[in-house]
Every structure is written in structure tokens, then in C-alpha cells.
Design an enzyme around this catalytic site. Sequence first.
Site, PDB file in Angstrom:
ATOM      1  N   HIS A 302     -16.192  14.687  18.063  1.00 21.31           N
ATOM      2  CA  HIS A 302     -15.711  13.670  19.261  1.00 21.31           C
ATOM      3  C   HIS A 302     -16.815  13.055  19.768  1.00 21.31           C
ATOM      4  O   HIS A 302     -16.707  11.978  20.593  1.00 21.31           O
ATOM      5  CB  HIS A 302     -14.886  14.708  20.081  1.00 21.31           C
ATOM      6  N   ASP A 562      -8.185   6.506   1.396  1.00 17.70           N
ATOM      7  CA  ASP A 562      -7.854   7.298   0.462  1.00 17.70           C
ATOM      8  C   ASP A 562      -8.250   7.148  -1.011  1.00 17.70           C
ATOM      9  O   ASP A 562      -8.348   8.049  -1.847  1.00 17.70           O
ATOM     10  CB  ASP A 562      -6.320   7.219   0.431  1.00 17.70           C
TER      11      ASP A 562
HETATM   12  C1  PEP Z   1      -6.794   4.337   3.782  1.00 16.63           C
HETATM   13  O1  PEP Z   1      -6.446   5.402   3.162  1.00 16.63           O
HETATM   14  O2  PEP Z   1      -7.623   3.755   3.454  1.00 16.63           O
HETATM   15  C2  PEP Z   1      -5.764   3.646   4.945  1.00 16.63           C
HETATM   16  C3  PEP Z   1      -6.156   2.552   5.516  1.00 16.63           C
HETATM   17  O3  PEP Z   1      -4.819   4.411   5.374  1.00 16.63           O
HETATM   18  P1  PEP Z   1      -5.204   5.730   6.089  1.00 16.63           P
HETATM   19  O4  PEP Z   1      -6.366   5.903   6.696  1.00 16.63           O
HETATM   20  O5  PEP Z   1      -3.947   5.609   7.359  1.00 16.63           O
HETATM   21  O6  PEP Z   1      -4.799   6.852   5.400  1.00 16.63           O
HETATM   22 MG    MG Z   2      -4.296   6.192   3.270  1.00 21.09          MG
END
Ligand code: PEP
Ligand code: MG
Length: 677
Positions: A302, A562
Site C-alpha cells: 500500500h 492472468d
Molecule cells: C487480466 O487478467 O489481465 C485482467 C485484465 O483481468 P483482471 O486483472 O481483472 O483479472
Molecule cells: Mg483476469
Amino acid sequence: MKQLEIVIRNQTGLHARPAKLLVTLAKQFKADIRIHFKQKHANAKSMVSVLTLGATCGSCIAVEANGEDEELALERIEEAIRMGLGDVDHPQQAVPPPIAVAASPREAEAVQADIPGVIRGIGAAPGIAMGPVFQYQPQELGSADLDASPGSNQMSLNEALALAKQQLADLHQQLSEKNLNAEAAIFEAHAEFLEDGELLEGVQACIASGQSVARAWKTTLDERAAAIAALGDALLSARADDLRDAGRRVLRLLLGLTEKGLALPETPVVVLARELSPSETASFDPARVLGFGIVNGGPTSHIAILARALGLPAIVGVPEAVLAVADNTPVILNGDDGTLIFNPEPEVLSRSVQAKNLWLERRQCAQEQAGLPAITLDGRRVDVTANAGSIANAVEAMKMSADGIGLLRTEFLFLDREVAPDEDEQFRVYRAIAETMQSLPVIVRTLDIGGDKPVPYIHLKPEANPFLGERGIRLCLNHLELFREQLRAILRAAPYGNLQIMFPMVSDVSELRQAKAVIDELRQGLAAPPIPIGIMIEVPAAALLADKLAPEVDFFSIGSNDLTQYTLAMDRGNASLAAKHDGLHPAVLRLIAQTIDAAHKHGKRVDICGELGSDVAAIPILVGLGVDELSVSVPAIPTVKAQVRTLTGASLQSLARQALDCSTASEVRELVRSFSA
Ligand code: PEP
Ligand code: MG
């Protein structure tokens, strides 16, 4: 009196948010509710008391209720515990890296190349600070101060608490206005501590035994914080730090010390410290603090996020040895590359001044030109859109001249509440966002929650690996009524602007077809026209099957956060893996390249909405690979546009090809550095 024995099921046990949910629930009943665990006993209406139990997943606790509504109270508490207490205290989400206005990799290197004695930490907030060192040590409130407190009466405690809550509410508002909701929540939690009945009773007991108010306050707070910290759980010790931080705020007020003082000199300094609390960081006067470096804390902490919000260059994870550097030693702190140079030679200093001026000029220029489109030097347009998570974000995106919203994370409507938002509430929000963005496209991502961001109103069995569990589209297809309500709300709001629908976490064509079938059925019922439909490519399976998926969608959006996590098998929230969790890993880039090629072969557009889209080093490669749109956090829009305007197509394609041929992420980063040189 009624009693119940139950096992705590949520993964993270009774801490932070699960404890808060339990306490909030208990407070709704008149009955006196106590929790017993091992030899410890807690008042279920006191957060501090519940935290002190240290009950973890699998702990068997006894809950005892005594009062007119005891039966209902136990029933509701049992249900909430069985449902996992809305355990959303998953590892922290990855936060955006410093935004792209950083000096180019080449410039950053030029400043520190060949300089002996460069000390390295981790760049946490961009920018360069130059000035005298100030070793910050938190005010030690000695025992004499405590007993000399002029406000040794009940009234002054109430006043101090009221004033502290007001300060916390102001900080909360300032951060919420900047959309720093997670950081704002820290101060909300602090305020909650100051209302904790158990804690206040403890203070009153000490006062009754003859202690001054200040001493009673400090003794009670220290005791409770130490008890929580002694449980030896990292998450709980963060709560103990929060409790101490909130406690110090009240103590300063009781002792008539101003927070602003923070014992900083009048002239601007570069602050070095072992650690800083969120309160201390948020209270820094930018006129007196040029930047800071701390020993403890990671780039996703943070403190790092607050530094970015305050526009202060910052480095975290600096070596302990810097704490021995004398006050007033001249230093250059570079928040881009994470370096500290003490006693710089005049030549190094002048290079740093130049780099800083260039950085400031660039940022200014990017902001002035935010309204212009992002077109490469050879004439290719790349849309730069916003990642948004609220109506306020949409308003800001318009102010920043975004080309649309490339990712509307709808989770903000669903998290932190007891019941799901109904169709009308969702409709009103989607409509407001559609109208705000006028004719610009708004990609509404359907609900992306699951074991990592669970909500109390969706029954999910505890999962050993929530990131690999029932989340995203899988969860929606298993909870069709919830999915239908959201889709109906989007379809109804669509005529008010240019809405498009996107499904998260798709891993094959069958999920996509099922989801599309639900939309078709709803469209018929609502007599709604077709709406563009896309999917996120964030699971390696989807990237590998992009050629099968492309004919069935209108667009792809690459979720690099992800996609990196699943490709590298590295938790995106694990601070100790942060340096290796790099979307420029050639394996991730190959999946991105494959996705873009497949989409373009079928005449479909591809955007990238993960953090990689605003990474200065990644942008030339992504544009070289042919990405059509970069969807980035709102403040990054001007600088990402500015960077795209400096690029030329042909050389980028060759850069992208070379990047695909690299063996490691560092090789790719090195390649980009030499490309920019
Ligand atoms: C990702 O996974 O790159 C994405 C944009 O989704 P989130 O960060 O909401 O999982
Ligand atoms: Mg994602």
C-alpha cells in the site's frame, strides 16, 4: 443461553475481512455474543477481540449467544461461517507498475551507468528525487509525555477519537476520489478500530485504575496489538500494524502533537526509513518530501501505491545499510530503476537533473496532447482505452480523452455486500457509464469472481486452489440466474451508448457457445438488437485455441495479468515472485503473438487489458506484434498515447520477432533497452 460449535472453513481463518463480516453480523443482534477458542474468549462484536483469537482454517470455535434474539443470531452466524465468511482476503491483487511516463529504459540506464556505489532497491513510484537525506524515525512517545498529558480526562479522549475519525474520513475521501479504494479501505479499518467497544472498555478500565488517558490508551493498544502480532500470522501482523497506526494517531492528538509535523525539517528532503505507516505516508507534505526509500515493503504494498498517488518517487526494499547514512548527505533517488546514489559526482548529478527535467517535460507534453489520437510514425492507429471499475472512472476516462473503455470490471458492483445487486441497480450503473462515454465503445466484462474474490451470497465450496477453481465464466454458467440478471441489465443499457460484452476466463469454445446462447435467448425476450461479443484471452488454453475461438467472437482482449500467472504458474499476488512474474516472458509473448495472428486471420480486433499494456518496455513489442488497442489504467492514458506516437512500424515488427526468439524475460527487457538506445 444458546451455544454452537463450528469449524472455521474459510482458508484465511478469522482475520481481517472475515472477522469484520462476523463482527458486523454479530452487531446486528441484541444478544451478547461470545466466541471461545482454546483458552481464549472474545466478544463477537469487537474486531480487536475476534482478531486476538487467532482462529485459523480448521479451528473449532464455540459461539455463545445470550439474549432475546440468541437463536436467530446463532443461526445467522452459523450460516455465515459455513459460507466461508465472504473470505476475500486472498493474496493482494497485482497492482499497476509505475506508469509509463518513466524515463525510457535507455535514459534510466544512462543515469546510473558506470557509477560506483549505486545502491539498489525496487523502484516503486516513478520519478527522480535529488536532495539531502533525512533519516525518519517515528516519534517515540516516552512515558513522561504520557503522564504529562494535559488532556487527562474523559472529554479529551472523546474529542481525540472524534478528531481522529474525522482525519481518517478525510483521508478515506481523498483516496477514494483518486480511485484508490483498497488504500482508502485501510483508513476505514482504522476508523473501525477506534469504535471497538472491547478496546474502549479496556481503556476505561485502565483509566479507572488511575492511569492518565494517554497512558491508558497506549497501554491498551500496545497490549492488543502485541497479542494479535504474537499469533505469528503475516496477515494478522499487518492488522496489528494497522491497530498501532490508528492508535498513534489518537495518542498524538491526546498529547497535543500535530501529525503534519512528523518531525520533518522545513526544507525539502529525501526521506529514508525502515518502514512507514500508511498514515505517515499519506500525511507527507509534498513540499517537504521529495521522495522516499524504505527498507521494508514491496512494490505492491500500500505504501508503494500511496507514493504513486501522491506523485512521490519511491523505492522499497532498500538495503538496511542505508539507514546508517548521515542526515543531509546528498542523494539521488531514482524511483524508475530503484537506485540510490549517495554523494553523487557533479557529472552524475547533472545527468540526473537532465533526466528529471526530460521526464517532467515529457509528462507535461503527454498531458497536453492527451486529446490527440495515438498514431505511430508510420501512420498506424492504436486505440488507447481505459480500464474502469466505477462510474467515476468513466468520467475521468473521458477527461483523459480515452478512446473508450476497454475493460469495465463489473466486480465493483458485486463485492463487499451482503446481497447481489439486482437487475435494475445494475442497469442504472451500466446506463450511466454508457451515457458518460457517449458513442465510444465500452467493453463490459461479465462478473469475474470466484474463490479468490468470493461473495457471501454465492455458495461456493471451499477450494484448495481458488485461482484454478470455479471462477469467471465457469462460475456464471453454474449460477445462471445471476448471469442472466447481469446480461439483461447490460442488454437493456446498450441502447444508451456503445456497449459490448466480454466473458472472462474462457478456456474453450463450448463455454463461449453456452454463454452466447444465454445472450441470444435474453435478446429475444427483450427484442434487443445484436451486441458485439468478445472474450478475454487469459488462460493459456484459450490462447492456444485462438484460431478456433476467433470465428465465434467479435474481438479478443488479452488479460496479461492472468495469462502470465497461468503460463508461468506463478501467483500474481505473491510479492516474493513479483520480480519473476513478468508478462514479457517469451512464453507469454508467444501466446500473445499466436492470439493476435489468429484473430487477424479472421478479421477480428485484439486489445490487451492487463498491466503489460502500460509497461514502457512492452508497448513497442505489443505494437510490433500487431495489437489494435491498449486498455490501461486511466492516469496512464496520456503517456501511453505519447509513447505510441514515437514508434515506427517496420522496426517494431523486427523487434517483436526477436523478442519471441528470446529465452527469458530479462533477455527481452535487455533487447528493448538496446532497441531504444
Ligand atoms: C487480466 O487478467 O489481465 C485482467 C485484465 O483481468 P483482471 O486483472 O481483472 O483479472
Ligand atoms: Mg483476469
